[in-house]
Design a protein around this motif. Structure first.
Motif, short mmCIF file in Angstrom:
data_model
loop_
_atom_site.label_atom_id
_atom_site.label_comp_id
_atom_site.label_asym_id
_atom_site.label_seq_id
_atom_site.Cartn_x
_atom_site.Cartn_y
_atom_site.Cartn_z
N ALA A 231 0.84 -1.20 0.00
CA ALA A 231 0.00 0.00 0.00
C ALA A 231 0.87 1.25 0.00
N ARG A 246 -3.07 3.23 1.72
CA ARG A 246 -3.05 2.36 2.89
C ARG A 246 -4.26 2.57 3.78
N LYS A 247 -4.83 1.47 4.26
CA LYS A 247 -5.89 1.50 5.25
C LYS A 247 -5.29 1.22 6.62
N SER A 250 -5.18 -2.42 9.20
CA SER A 250 -5.58 -3.44 8.24
C SER A 250 -4.36 -4.22 7.78
N ASP A 327 -1.61 -3.64 3.30
CA ASP A 327 -1.58 -2.44 4.14
C ASP A 327 -0.49 -2.51 5.21
N TYR A 330 3.89 -1.06 3.82
CA TYR A 330 3.57 0.00 2.86
C TYR A 330 4.80 0.83 2.51
#
Length: 346
Positions: A231, A246-247, A250, A327, A330
């Protein structure tokens, strides 16, 4: 004495199988009709081949079936050889290769050192991004990765002072993109020994706390991702598509439901870039996915715009499950104007 006649509707291959079976088992034929490749067992002493019944006097149960399968396998070994190798003995044919370098004067290195866990990192680079590339490659330990650099600016010698440079493979072609290099030097038979292929751009930030390649590999293997990417930090990165951002909290994600305030992506979306999609600046392919994707790279491809929308064909199944963005590991996409420099630039 038994004579055999292959009807025109019957393949020579099918005929040869049953000639072999008859010679070994003393088969005799009842009924009439054309042979076909398909057959079904009707008793312990006969089988049906289309309208033809073949009875066996001397064979044990299942012996003929095993014989036919073995004959088919042996025939395939001949017919399925690479073009041009038909005249060679089977024992000396080597169908694939790898990028492992060999010492000039050592006879102690055994073939096949790579093992099933070796991976490949390939990056298109220019000397202007030398420091960034150095930080990237230091994230990919030599025990797990072979490194290949595509020098699009013609500058190679200036990389020699880096500690990993002599172990890397350097290819130089002025003003060519990574897709030009990948099509010509990463043929699936050449990279067949590598479990994952990282095909990255040079303008990626990889701070220590943001990327650990061993953890990344464990995640994509555990999740069954055939095509993936790390991510992008949404604050520091040049993000072009929301799915790559990116979350927080997660491990990975495979879809998004919102697309920067528009209604493009929702819970019913089944197409990229809302689901099953990665961007082309940092894709990671499994061995099988790359064998497929290589064929989609056209010879005149430059920036691969649009190719990302087609990668789902190579997901080895459901793109909504086998393609994802990690995620937990990243990077930062710096978005630098890099490709196309010349040797005498400043």
């Amino acid at each position: 004495m038994v004579s055999f006649h292959c009807a025109s509707a019957m393949s020579a291959f099918s005929c040869s199988l049953f000639v072999v079976a008859s010679l070994f088992c003393g088969a005799y034929f009842i009924s009439s009709g054309f042979f076909t490749k398909g057959y079904s067992e009707v008793s312990s002493s006969s089988i049906n081949i289309g309208n033809l019944v073949v009875k066996f006097r001397d064979c044990q149960d299942g012996e003929v079936i095993n014989m036919l399968q073995s004959s088919k396998s042996a025939t395939c070994k001949v017919r399925c050889r690479p073009p041009g190798s038909e005249a060679l003995p089977q024992g000396i044919i080597v169908k694939t290769s790898n990028l492992e370098m060999r010492p000039l004067w050592s006879d102690t290195v055994k073939p096949g050192n790579l093992g099933p866990s070796a991976n490949l990192l390939a990056i298109a680079v220019g000397i202007k991004q030398k420091e960034i590339v150095d930080r990237i490659i230091k994230k990919f330990p030599a025990r797990d990765f072979v490194v290949m650099l595509f020098h699009y600016d013609g500058v190679v010698d200036e990389w020699r002072d880096l500690e990993w440079s002599d172990q890397a493979i350097h290819l130089s072609a002025v003003n060519q993109t990574k897709w030009w290099f990948a099509k010509r030097f990463l043929h699936p038979d050449i990279v067949a020994e590598y479990k994952y292929i990282f095909l990255w751009d040079e303008d990626l930030g990889v701070d220590f706390e943001k990327l650990c390649t061993s953890l990344y590999l464990s995640i994509i293997e555990d999740e069954g991702l055939e095509i993936s990417q790390p991510a992008l930090d949404p604050v520091k990165s040049d993000v072009h598509h929301q799915i790559t951002a990116r979350k927080r909290n997660s491990r990975l994600h495979r879809r998004i439901y919102k697309f920067k305030g528009s209604g493009r992506c929702d819970s019913h979306s089944t197409a990229p870039p809302c689901i099953g999609w990665v961007e082309m600046m940092a894709p990671v392919f499994s061995r099988a996915a790359w064998r497929c994707a290589w064929y989609m790279i056209q010879n005149d491809l430059i920036h691969a715009w649009g190719l990302d929308m087609q990668l789902g064909y190579c997901a080895q199944g459901d793109r909504m499950k086998n393609v994802g963005v990690v995620d937990a590991q990243y990077i930062v996409h710096l978005g630098l104007p890099t490709l196309g420099g010349r040797r005498n630039f400043t």
